[in-house]
Design a protein around this motif. Structure first.
Motif, mmCIF file in Angstrom:
data_model
loop_
_atom_site.group_PDB
_atom_site.id
_atom_site.type_symbol
_atom_site.label_atom_id
_atom_site.label_comp_id
_atom_site.label_asym_id
_atom_site.label_seq_id
_atom_site.Cartn_x
_atom_site.Cartn_y
_atom_site.Cartn_z
ATOM 1 N N TYR A 450 8.800 81.907 -46.380
ATOM 2 C CA TYR A 450 9.206 83.034 -45.541
ATOM 3 C C TYR A 450 10.286 83.863 -46.230
ATOM 4 O O TYR A 450 10.248 85.101 -46.203
ATOM 5 C CB TYR A 450 9.729 82.524 -44.201
ATOM 6 N N ALA A 451 11.240 83.185 -46.868
ATOM 7 C CA ALA A 451 12.331 83.893 -47.545
ATOM 8 C C ALA A 451 11.846 84.628 -48.789
ATOM 9 O O ALA A 451 12.399 85.671 -49.153
ATOM 10 C CB ALA A 451 13.435 82.914 -47.921
ATOM 11 N N MET A 452 10.804 84.113 -49.444
ATOM 12 C CA MET A 452 10.344 84.719 -50.692
ATOM 13 C C MET A 452 9.352 85.854 -50.484
ATOM 14 O O MET A 452 9.367 86.842 -51.220
ATOM 15 C CB MET A 452 9.720 83.657 -51.600
ATOM 16 N N ILE A 453 8.473 85.731 -49.490
ATOM 17 C CA ILE A 453 7.430 86.752 -49.345
ATOM 18 C C ILE A 453 7.362 87.380 -47.963
ATOM 19 O O ILE A 453 6.892 88.498 -47.825
ATOM 20 C CB ILE A 453 6.043 86.175 -49.703
ATOM 21 N N GLY A 454 7.826 86.676 -46.915
ATOM 22 C CA GLY A 454 7.791 87.235 -45.574
ATOM 23 C C GLY A 454 6.378 87.547 -45.112
ATOM 24 O O GLY A 454 5.413 86.894 -45.496
ATOM 25 N N GLN A 455 6.257 88.610 -44.303
ATOM 26 C CA GLN A 455 4.961 88.933 -43.703
ATOM 27 C C GLN A 455 3.983 89.513 -44.717
ATOM 28 O O GLN A 455 2.777 89.582 -44.467
ATOM 29 C CB GLN A 455 5.163 89.926 -42.554
ATOM 30 N N THR A 456 4.471 89.935 -45.883
ATOM 31 C CA THR A 456 3.563 90.453 -46.911
ATOM 32 C C THR A 456 2.670 89.351 -47.478
ATOM 33 O O THR A 456 1.747 89.643 -48.239
ATOM 34 C CB THR A 456 4.359 91.092 -48.071
ATOM 35 N N GLY A 457 2.938 88.108 -47.119
ATOM 36 C CA GLY A 457 2.122 86.996 -47.588
ATOM 37 C C GLY A 457 0.671 87.091 -47.165
ATOM 38 O O GLY A 457 -0.210 86.515 -47.804
ATOM 39 N N THR A 459 -1.193 89.697 -47.399
ATOM 40 C CA THR A 459 -1.918 90.465 -48.411
ATOM 41 C C THR A 459 -2.140 89.656 -49.683
ATOM 42 O O THR A 459 -3.106 89.885 -50.410
ATOM 43 C CB THR A 459 -1.157 91.758 -48.767
ATOM 44 N N THR A 460 -1.249 88.714 -49.974
ATOM 45 C CA THR A 460 -1.402 87.880 -51.164
ATOM 46 C C THR A 460 -2.035 86.532 -50.835
ATOM 47 O O THR A 460 -2.221 85.704 -51.728
ATOM 48 C CB THR A 460 -0.038 87.646 -51.839
ATOM 49 N N GLY A 461 -2.361 86.306 -49.563
ATOM 50 C CA GLY A 461 -2.991 85.039 -49.171
ATOM 51 C C GLY A 461 -2.076 83.853 -49.319
ATOM 52 O O GLY A 461 -2.509 82.769 -49.702
ATOM 53 N N THR A 462 -0.788 84.050 -49.018
ATOM 54 C CA THR A 462 0.186 82.970 -49.200
ATOM 55 C C THR A 462 0.999 82.731 -47.925
ATOM 56 O O THR A 462 2.221 82.625 -47.958
ATOM 57 C CB THR A 462 1.140 83.288 -50.366
ATOM 58 N N VAL A 463 0.308 82.673 -46.807
ATOM 59 C CA VAL A 463 0.964 82.370 -45.529
ATOM 60 C C VAL A 463 0.595 80.950 -45.126
ATOM 61 O O VAL A 463 -0.573 80.655 -44.897
ATOM 62 C CB VAL A 463 0.533 83.363 -44.430
ATOM 63 N N PRO A 464 1.576 80.038 -45.046
ATOM 64 C CA PRO A 464 1.269 78.664 -44.630
ATOM 65 C C PRO A 464 1.063 78.575 -43.120
ATOM 66 O O PRO A 464 1.365 79.528 -42.383
ATOM 67 C CB PRO A 464 2.512 77.891 -45.071
ATOM 68 N N PHE A 465 0.601 77.440 -42.684
ATOM 69 C CA PHE A 465 0.237 77.226 -41.285
ATOM 70 C C PHE A 465 1.413 77.507 -40.350
ATOM 71 O O PHE A 465 1.272 78.222 -39.345
ATOM 72 C CB PHE A 465 -0.244 75.781 -41.094
ATOM 73 N N VAL A 466 2.582 76.964 -40.669
ATOM 74 C CA VAL A 466 3.735 77.111 -39.775
ATOM 75 C C VAL A 466 4.174 78.564 -39.685
ATOM 76 O O VAL A 466 4.563 79.044 -38.616
ATOM 77 C CB VAL A 466 4.899 76.213 -40.250
ATOM 78 N N MET A 467 4.108 79.295 -40.794
ATOM 79 C CA MET A 467 4.506 80.702 -40.779
ATOM 80 C C MET A 467 3.525 81.520 -39.952
ATOM 81 O O MET A 467 3.911 82.468 -39.257
ATOM 82 C CB MET A 467 4.596 81.240 -42.201
ATOM 83 N N ASP A 468 2.249 81.184 -40.008
ATOM 84 C CA ASP A 468 1.256 81.855 -39.183
ATOM 85 C C ASP A 468 1.526 81.601 -37.703
ATOM 86 O O ASP A 468 1.386 82.511 -36.873
ATOM 87 C CB ASP A 468 -0.148 81.357 -39.557
ATOM 88 N N ILE A 469 1.917 80.378 -37.371
ATOM 89 C CA ILE A 469 2.287 80.052 -35.990
ATOM 90 C C ILE A 469 3.484 80.897 -35.561
ATOM 91 O O ILE A 469 3.529 81.434 -34.443
ATOM 92 C CB ILE A 469 2.606 78.552 -35.860
ATOM 93 N N TYR A 470 4.452 81.027 -36.447
ATOM 94 C CA TYR A 470 5.659 81.812 -36.160
ATOM 95 C C TYR A 470 5.298 83.278 -35.885
ATOM 96 O O TYR A 470 5.778 83.868 -34.907
ATOM 97 C CB TYR A 470 6.613 81.710 -37.352
ATOM 98 N N PHE A 471 4.450 83.870 -36.716
ATOM 99 C CA PHE A 471 4.070 85.270 -36.525
ATOM 100 C C PHE A 471 3.254 85.454 -35.248
ATOM 101 O O PHE A 471 3.407 86.463 -34.553
ATOM 102 C CB PHE A 471 3.290 85.779 -37.736
ATOM 103 N N ASP A 472 2.387 84.489 -34.941
ATOM 104 C CA ASP A 472 1.622 84.565 -33.694
ATOM 105 C C ASP A 472 2.549 84.568 -32.482
ATOM 106 O O ASP A 472 2.366 85.345 -31.545
ATOM 107 C CB ASP A 472 0.648 83.386 -33.589
ATOM 108 N N ALA A 473 3.534 83.681 -32.511
ATOM 109 C CA ALA A 473 4.411 83.514 -31.351
ATOM 110 C C ALA A 473 5.380 84.677 -31.178
ATOM 111 O O ALA A 473 5.600 85.144 -30.052
ATOM 112 C CB ALA A 473 5.181 82.198 -31.471
ATOM 113 N N PHE A 474 5.970 85.148 -32.284
ATOM 114 C CA PHE A 474 7.059 86.112 -32.158
ATOM 115 C C PHE A 474 6.697 87.542 -32.547
ATOM 116 O O PHE A 474 7.382 88.467 -32.138
ATOM 117 C CB PHE A 474 8.257 85.643 -32.991
#
Length: 511
Positions: A450-457, A459-474
């Motif tokens: 999250y600190a290195m790529i944030g939501q731009t992940g 576009t690069t296909g680098t969003v892990p499961f927990v970060m996807d959960i975070y974006f869904d929720a918030f």
């Protein structure tokens, strides 16, 4: 000496019971609540009991519901009060047991807020049927690396020109020869450079240098700028009659000389020539991009970070256990990254990838390149995490009896044989705990990425499961779906780590 039963009860009340109470409050209760939320469409904001509701809805759907008795209605009227100005009922703040009592009564009435409704297994069906956002699963998409409305790129690397543009022209029936006429190959730099006659800046520079603009001042810069923008728009659509009409009216309106008129028509014709190349390049320069999606990247990151951390940590532990000089200093050096905050680690490495490496290597894209980003994130995770597990492995190595190793040496066992038949089997307990922790942590990874790529992940296909959960929720306000994903992740972690522990424990017994 046998302890009395009363002392055992006292010990239980003093030490075990408080732990059980805290466990129930801070784990069991949120866990059960999370399961409940996963069966709803909750948006993360809407309360179970309305804070304000119009009079008609409140009375018909809650207060006078046939399912409520007089006691329930009396309690509701203690909590809600009618507001004449807004013609609605407003709720006072309630907490603790009062809140649960109110929720029970409202639920009993059959009322459900629009964004806190029970939807059953719908969230889980969406996850397993592929009806969540497309970035959740691995997918392949076509990327247009050049837009027809843009200017032609001044420089294209030889690899991109030959492997993407020319091959794309063959596949998409684009005019490869037309594209080649616009670019000259520079063997020294291994790149293709745009010729001047195809450069829009060079093309319109002749118009900006017209005598009517620079010397006579009869043509204002604003009028010329407006003409150029209009000419670009018409030329993009290849409207020949409109283009001719625009040029002739512009020439007559501004009373341009013959030489200036010829320059305007030359620029207009040159723009058409450029647009033909643009059209061919836009049709040719289309590449297929494979995006791992949330699931694919989580699996990728887990596999390679777990392997990388454990292999490197084991190798460092073996090196430090070999009796080399400066062991204590080296332990500190290798362990130091683990002491740093993951956010600090991410910021340090981001600076290296964004500023230092491009300056040193000449390669501009590092952390923003979909082909490099997953490996770079694994690299940082391995660098940061291997020091901790090095300590675990080092402790396991130092627990191996020196007598066993000496006996094997006397019996003529080689270094590899001692490692394979003595060291490795005796290190299985350390391997078990290290693999368990690294697998669980890798599947739960969040802060570093999250600190290195944030939501731009995405576009690069680098969003892990927990970060996807975070974006869904918030971000998406899909707390119900996010909770369902969290439950799925929990099950996956329990299943994988459970199999790993069972397998490794059997190895321990065999060893």
């Amino acid at each position: 000496m046998v302890e009395s039963k009363s002392k055992k009860i006292l010990y239980f009340l003093a030490f075990v019971l408080p732990c059980l109470i805290l466990y129930a409050i801070f784990f069991i209760t949120p866990f059960v609540r999370g399961i409940g939320i996963s069966f709803t469409n909750w948006d993360g904001l809407t309360p179970k009991t309305p804070i304000i509701l119009d009079k008609e809805s409140f009375e018909s759907r809650i207060l006078y519901s046939s399912k409520l008795n007089r006691k329930d209605r009396n309690y509701l009227m203690q909590v809600y009060s009618y507001d004449d100005s807004s013609d609605s009922y407003k709720r006072i703040a309630v907490s603790g047991l009062e809140r649960y009592k109110l929720e029970r009564i409202v639920k009993k009435s059959g009322f459900q807020p629009e964004f806190y409704k029970f939807v059953g297994l719908d969230n889980y069906k969406k996850i397993f049927s592929g009806k969540v956002n497309k970035d959740f699963y691995p997918y392949t998409e076509k990327i247009h690396k050049f837009s027809y409305s843009s200017q032609l790129p001044g420089i294209i690397s030889a690899d991109n020109f030959e492997k993407e543009v020319l091959k794309g022209a063959e596949k998409n029936n684009a005019d490869a020869e037309l594209i080649k006429t616009a670019y000259a190959f520079e063997n020294e730099n291994r790149r293709y450079k745009l010729l001047k006659e195809y450069d829009e800046y060079e093309l319109f520079e002749t118009l900006w240098n017209l005598p009517e603009v620079c010397e006579k001042k009869t043509l204002s810069e604003n009028d010329l700028d407006y003409f150029i923008r209009e000419l670009k728009e018409i030329s993009l659509e290849f409207k020949e009659s409109e283009r001719e009409s625009l040029c002739s009216s512009f020439i007559s309106k501004n009373k341009l000389s013959k030489d200036s008129s010829d320059a305007v028509y030359a620029a207009s014709d040159g723009l058409i020539k450029i647009n033909h190349v643009k059209s061919a390049l836009a049709a040719a320069w289309i590449v297929k991009s494979r995006n791992m999606g949330v699931i694919g990247f989580t699996a990728f990151f887990a596999v390679f970070s777990v392997i990388g951390i454990n292999v490197l940590a084991f190798a460092l532990a073996l090196a430090l256990d070999s009796g080399i000089r400066g062991q204590k200093i080296l332990r500190t050096v290798f362990f130091l990254p683990n002491v740093l905050s993951m956010i600090i680690v991410a910021l340090i490495w981001s600076m290296l990838f964004v500023q230092l490496l491009p300056a040193i290597t000449g390669v501009e894209k590092w952390i923003s390149d979909p082909n490099k980003t997953p490996w770079l994130l694994v690299l940082v995770a391995v660098w940061q995490g291997c020091g901790y597990y090095m300590i675990v492995y080092l402790a396991g190595l130092q627990n191996i009896s020196a007598d066993v190793i000496e006996a094997a040496k006397i019996d003529g066992a080689t270094g590899w044989q001692r490692f394979r038949y003595i060291t490795l089997p005796l290190m299985i307990p350390s391997l078990t705990i290290s693999l368990f922790l690294t697998i669980a942590n890798a599947l739960k990874s969040f802060d570093l990425i999250y600190a290195m790529i944030g939501q731009t992940g995405y576009t690069t296909g680098t969003v892990p499961f927990v970060m996807d959960i975070y974006f869904d929720a918030f971000s998406q306000k899909l707390a119900g779906l996010a909770s369902a994903k969290a439950m799925v992740l929990l099950f996956v972690i329990v299943l994988i780590t459970g199999v790993q522990l069972y397998t490794m424990k059997r190895k321990e017994i065999e060893a």
